[in-house]
Design a protein around this motif. Sequence first.
Motif, PDB file in Angstrom:
ATOM      1  N   TRP A  98       3.685   2.196  -1.639  1.00 17.47           N
ATOM      2  CA  TRP A  98       2.854   3.262  -1.067  1.00 17.47           C
ATOM      3  C   TRP A  98       1.366   2.986  -1.273  1.00 17.47           C
ATOM      4  N   PRO A 119       1.188  -0.939   9.229  1.00 16.54           N
ATOM      5  CA  PRO A 119       2.151  -1.146   8.131  1.00 16.54           C
ATOM      6  C   PRO A 119       1.838  -2.368   7.274  1.00 16.54           C
ATOM      7  N   VAL A 150      -0.536  -2.118   3.540  1.00 19.35           N
ATOM      8  CA  VAL A 150      -0.114  -1.599   2.235  1.00 19.35           C
ATOM      9  C   VAL A 150       0.284  -2.785   1.362  1.00 19.35           C
ATOM     10  N   GLY A 203      -1.610   6.990  -2.627  1.00 23.72           N
ATOM     11  CA  GLY A 203      -0.213   6.930  -2.243  1.00 23.72           C
ATOM     12  C   GLY A 203       0.724   7.686  -3.152  1.00 23.72           C
ATOM     13  N   TYR A 216       7.614  -3.313   0.339  1.00 22.24           N
ATOM     14  CA  TYR A 216       6.413  -2.531   0.606  1.00 22.24           C
ATOM     15  C   TYR A 216       6.279  -1.402  -0.422  1.00 22.24           C
ATOM     16  N   TYR A 268       0.191   4.260   7.600  1.00 17.45           N
ATOM     17  CA  TYR A 268       1.474   3.576   7.419  1.00 17.45           C
ATOM     18  C   TYR A 268       2.125   3.268   8.767  1.00 17.45           C
TER      19      TYR A 268
END
Length: 620
Positions: free
Chosen positions: A137, A124, A127, A98, A135, A120
């Motif tokens: 990366w 979603p 992560v 990420g 949130y 992503y």
Amino acid sequence: MKKIICIAAFLFSSIAFANSTSSKAPVSSIILMPWDIKQDINLLSSIKNHGFSHVTFYLNWSDIEDQKNQYQFSHYHKYLDAIVGSGLSLILVLDMGGRSYLDENGKNIPDTSTAPAWIYKDHPDLVMKNFSGDYQWQLDFTDDFIQKKSTEFIEKTVHHFSNRYPGKILGFAVGLQEEHEIKYGQTGYQWRDYKESTQRDFSKKYGIPQPTINYNNNIQLGPQKIEPFLHTHKEYRENRLRDATCLYAKSIQKSGALAMGYFAETFTSHDAIYATGVVEKLTDCIDIAVIDFNFYDGYKLVPDTDVLPTLANYMGSLGYKQIMVGAYAEVWERQKKTHELIPVINSTIAQALSQVNVIGFEVGGLQRQATAGQSATIDKEKLCAISIQPARDNPTPARKKSKIGILGSTTNFYVWHGERSAGRNTHRDALFAAYKILSNQPELDVHIIGEKNLLQDDSIIHSLDAILVPHQAALPQSIKSKLTTYWKNGGALIQDMRLGEFDENGKPTTDWMNDVFGISRLKWKNKGGVFLINGEVFRIKPSRSLYTSYASITPREGYKLLATDILQPDSGIMVRGERTLAFGFMPQLIEDSTKDAWRKLFVREIMSVIPKKTAAVQTK
């Protein structure tokens, strides 16, 4: 003229390597990005001519699997073909952590990372989140779907490039998070991972919510907030990192390639946030371990030549057979001070290369900063200044060296998360200073050991004549028990203040292993003191580096007081017993005009308590 100087430096460096005692030239790698090669057609020949043997290059998952289940590798062929065609070999980093995405021109692409965008978008919830619920990366490497897709990426990528460049790839590195190191990511003081599935898993295992730790622990403040499940949390996070990393390492090794792992500087204020203690749990999975340092402690630039050699020693004690050291200049480059750092890089790498298990080095961060969000190519003048001359081997002494271990406890550094007593991390300073001072003694063979070595009764423990515990103020009872057993079995024990005064969750124990070290009582002194040692007067002056002056110790019957408080003759700051030595202060950290005298005394007293070897042992 600069070109002539550069060539001369390279030749001198090459001659030094050729004449070193090592039968195999060390791996020497430099991190290159696509725009480096794209912007300078002569760069690769310059790197080769300057004596580098390898290039470290990142392979982005987002480039290779831009569309789900569709793998494209040709994007990288032009760069890697050029590198290999120039006579250089490769270290390939499998970047799936990420990291912010930079295009082929070095320009940052907003809201894009090196993990595929479709993950992503379509998943979603896969992560990580920080403890504020935001949130991140970094992908959740414990999720079944992420593990399945990421291992597919690894296996296909390793297979493809191993076949395309046979014999030219040293290894493939697991790029687990933004900085490619095997740890959790961090944004500010926001620990990961606190997503809903992680919270449920932790609660199921331990019956409580995952601890949220959003404050620093500074030892100068005295007793801290006790975290009943801090150590449980430590083990939970480390084990998740270990399991994922070993899974990825096996995916690399499946194709006959070597698995590499990058590890961040440990024994720091940030260890608990990152879960860097995982380094003690991966010796069976990682073929080549890279310990790195960017000469920055999160607060200020640190031009310290001792960090990499010290941590390389620790990695060797843990059992890593092949170790590389990484020296990175990106923070200094941003402040336009890299020219000041280059001599430090040269010196620290040369020191590290003198260690048996260190097979090479990597440098990085030499790309110029063009504009905000835009990286330029390698600065050739700085590249030219990298000139590694291996440290000269010390002649082997006629008699066998005494072997001493210095304990670096990951538990201690987790408890003191965010430690900045007196504007520094005193625990780290005491550990590193002890190693530096003692490793410079020709009669000593010094090893930084970890909790893993003690808990697993590693062979290195049985080979030690003595163990020093330098300001490890928080220790589990299991470690104290192992130290006691080691002493009962004939080894010497030394502490230099506050051994295990707190347990693994920060709870005070009121115990410095007093039975072993012969401590009847102690009293903290916040001002300086005057002491009589062998008829000579010594003074401790108040010092910021010590954060508190000393502990005045009254010994138990049968133990000898070595440094008597002139104002309180029944107490002092050094107590000796049968193969034990307790300092009530940290002589290795005194910085005033008396520091040399205190450091000589530190060495002398440690040497005096180490069991003397018999003549038969000395001649082996």
